[in-house]
Design a protein around this motif. Structure first.
Motif, mmCIF file in Angstrom:
data_model
loop_
_atom_site.group_PDB
_atom_site.id
_atom_site.type_symbol
_atom_site.label_atom_id
_atom_site.label_comp_id
_atom_site.label_asym_id
_atom_site.label_seq_id
_atom_site.Cartn_x
_atom_site.Cartn_y
_atom_site.Cartn_z
ATOM 1 N N VAL A 143 -6.455 48.668 5.451
ATOM 2 C CA VAL A 143 -6.482 47.291 4.858
ATOM 3 C C VAL A 143 -5.128 46.754 4.662
ATOM 4 O O VAL A 143 -4.224 47.807 4.622
ATOM 5 C CB VAL A 143 -7.296 47.054 3.736
ATOM 6 C CG1 VAL A 143 -8.844 47.340 3.958
ATOM 7 C CG2 VAL A 143 -6.974 48.217 2.586
ATOM 8 N N GLU A 144 -4.905 45.583 4.472
ATOM 9 C CA GLU A 144 -3.662 44.925 3.986
ATOM 10 C C GLU A 144 -3.150 45.324 2.758
ATOM 11 O O GLU A 144 -2.045 45.703 2.604
ATOM 12 C CB GLU A 144 -3.434 43.662 4.835
ATOM 13 C CG GLU A 144 -2.025 43.119 4.579
ATOM 14 C CD GLU A 144 -1.849 41.656 5.241
ATOM 15 O OE1 GLU A 144 -0.948 40.973 4.830
ATOM 16 O OE2 GLU A 144 -2.824 41.382 6.036
ATOM 17 N N THR A 145 -4.194 45.226 1.847
ATOM 18 C CA THR A 145 -4.125 45.182 0.675
ATOM 19 C C THR A 145 -5.285 46.121 -0.044
ATOM 20 O O THR A 145 -6.300 45.637 0.207
ATOM 21 C CB THR A 145 -4.120 44.074 -0.278
ATOM 22 O OG1 THR A 145 -3.048 43.042 0.381
ATOM 23 C CG2 THR A 145 -3.933 44.095 -1.736
ATOM 24 N N VAL A 146 -4.915 46.993 -0.836
ATOM 25 C CA VAL A 146 -5.895 48.245 -1.222
ATOM 26 C C VAL A 146 -6.725 47.647 -2.394
ATOM 27 O O VAL A 146 -5.794 47.523 -3.356
ATOM 28 C CB VAL A 146 -5.200 49.566 -1.305
ATOM 29 C CG1 VAL A 146 -6.095 50.444 -1.884
ATOM 30 C CG2 VAL A 146 -4.730 49.926 -0.047
ATOM 31 N N GLU A 147 -7.845 47.422 -2.423
ATOM 32 C CA GLU A 147 -8.529 46.879 -3.643
ATOM 33 C C GLU A 147 -9.510 48.265 -4.211
ATOM 34 O O GLU A 147 -9.465 48.466 -5.248
ATOM 35 C CB GLU A 147 -9.473 45.794 -3.325
ATOM 36 C CG GLU A 147 -8.817 44.683 -3.011
ATOM 37 C CD GLU A 147 -9.722 43.665 -2.879
ATOM 38 O OE1 GLU A 147 -10.790 43.453 -3.345
ATOM 39 O OE2 GLU A 147 -9.259 42.372 -2.343
ATOM 40 N N LEU A 197 -1.871 49.758 5.458
ATOM 41 C CA LEU A 197 -1.611 50.131 6.649
ATOM 42 C C LEU A 197 -0.233 50.936 6.741
ATOM 43 O O LEU A 197 -0.036 51.813 7.681
ATOM 44 C CB LEU A 197 -1.311 48.475 7.316
ATOM 45 C CG LEU A 197 -0.716 48.627 8.976
ATOM 46 C CD1 LEU A 197 -1.726 49.403 9.770
ATOM 47 C CD2 LEU A 197 -0.412 47.162 9.228
ATOM 48 N N LEU A 198 0.700 50.733 5.668
ATOM 49 C CA LEU A 198 1.737 51.369 5.446
ATOM 50 C C LEU A 198 1.690 52.774 5.542
ATOM 51 O O LEU A 198 2.280 54.009 6.306
ATOM 52 C CB LEU A 198 2.515 50.750 4.375
ATOM 53 C CG LEU A 198 3.862 51.903 4.108
ATOM 54 C CD1 LEU A 198 4.947 51.360 5.293
ATOM 55 C CD2 LEU A 198 4.688 51.237 2.808
ATOM 56 N N ASP A 199 0.564 53.401 4.494
ATOM 57 C CA ASP A 199 0.307 54.638 4.464
ATOM 58 C C ASP A 199 -0.420 55.368 5.673
ATOM 59 O O ASP A 199 -0.195 56.524 6.008
ATOM 60 C CB ASP A 199 -0.579 55.082 3.227
ATOM 61 C CG ASP A 199 0.211 54.571 1.820
ATOM 62 O OD1 ASP A 199 1.376 54.849 2.032
ATOM 63 O OD2 ASP A 199 -0.343 54.528 0.757
ATOM 64 N N ALA A 200 -1.374 54.431 6.224
ATOM 65 C CA ALA A 200 -2.048 54.955 7.603
ATOM 66 C C ALA A 200 -1.029 55.116 8.668
ATOM 67 O O ALA A 200 -1.230 56.215 9.343
ATOM 68 C CB ALA A 200 -3.064 53.793 8.049
ATOM 69 N N ARG A 201 -0.047 54.500 8.656
ATOM 70 C CA ARG A 201 0.922 54.709 9.814
ATOM 71 C C ARG A 201 2.096 55.589 9.605
ATOM 72 O O ARG A 201 2.577 56.557 10.331
ATOM 73 C CB ARG A 201 1.772 53.529 10.016
ATOM 74 C CG ARG A 201 0.851 52.354 10.795
ATOM 75 C CD ARG A 201 1.724 51.234 11.146
ATOM 76 N NE ARG A 201 0.881 50.191 12.147
ATOM 77 C CZ ARG A 201 1.059 49.113 12.357
ATOM 78 N NH1 ARG A 201 2.329 48.490 11.851
ATOM 79 N NH2 ARG A 201 0.442 48.344 13.239
#
Length: 250
Positions: A65-69, A77-81
């Motif tokens: 997701v774009e913003t983790v809730e 997305l940053l951590d996934a990449r």
């Protein structure tokens, strides 16, 4: 813990006769239960345990997701990449969610759970082995006589020969080898309960089947058995071959 884990599995394999995979699966289940006691644990997590090194980690599916809730089930997305540059929003990531210091905190919990699971597995193995022998003869060794009960070691478990299943004219001594008939095997919370007998008509029937080739081969059939244990017995036999005398064969 990893190498100690592998060594423990090998010891249990030799001592208890379990297949290594049974122990590894029990370990994974125990570690997963320990993980679920952690705060904010992922409900869909699972444990990967390396069968060669003993290393393990807790894995879970997370949506990009774009913003983790909801950090338990989502990943940015940053951590996934950081895992794979090809991930996009909406993808599902197999992420390592092993808590910090999980090894130490999980060890005690997992050990207790593993002991319980292995006890259950051992009981199941013993139950299946003896359940498959219902209606058969088994040889055991008398370990002790307490009151009117005779305790018999059958190899992997112990059975009690109660006075109602004993032959009145027999005496039983510690160390004696004895043949008994397995009447029934039941599952209980304390493990399998094996009901054995020295008076059951099935004991005589199975002895004849084992000792008389014509009965074993099915040429002569035992139609019925009547016993006065320790006194006399009667059997009714029938020959499927007119050239074989069923009474003479027995």
């Amino acid at each position: 813990m990893s190498q100690e884990l592998i060594q423990a599995v090998m010891v249990l394999t030799k001592q208890k006769g379990f297949a290594p995979e049974v122990i590894f699966e029990s370990l994974e289940a125990a570690l997963l239960q320990a993980y679920r006691k952690e705060p904010h644990s992922n409900p869909d997590a699972y444990v990967e345990l390396n069968r060669e090194t003993g290393a393990y980690k807790v894995m879970a599916k997370k949506q990009v997701v774009e913003t983790v809730e909801f950090p338990e089930t989502e990943i940015s997305l940053l951590d996934a990449r950081k895992i794979d540059k090809r991930y996009e929003i909406g993808d599902i990531v197999e992420a390592d969610v092993t808590p910090a210091n999980f090894g130490r905190s999980a060890a005690h919990t997992a050990k207790q759970m593993l002991i319980q699971r292995l006890k259950e597995a051992e009981r199941s193995v013993v139950y299946e082995e003896y359940y498959s022998r219902e209606g058969d003869i088994i040889t055991g060794v008398i370990t002790r006589v307490e009151g009117k009960n005779v305790y018999i070691n059958l190899g992997k478990t112990e059975a009690i020969l109660p006075p109602t299943e004993q032959i009145a004219t027999e005496t039983y001594h510690e160390g004696d080898r004895i043949k008994c008939y397995i009447v029934e095997v039941k599952k209980t919370t304390k493990g399998p309960q094996i009901m054995i007998s020295r008076t059951h008509p099935g004991l005589l029937k199975r002895l004849f089947e084992l000792e008389v080739p014509e009965i074993f081969e099915g040429v002569v059939e035992l139609k019925s058995v009547a016993r006065e244990p320790g006194m006399r017995s009667k059997i009714a036999v029938y020959s499927r071959d007119e050239n074989i005398d069923p009474v003479g064969a027995c």
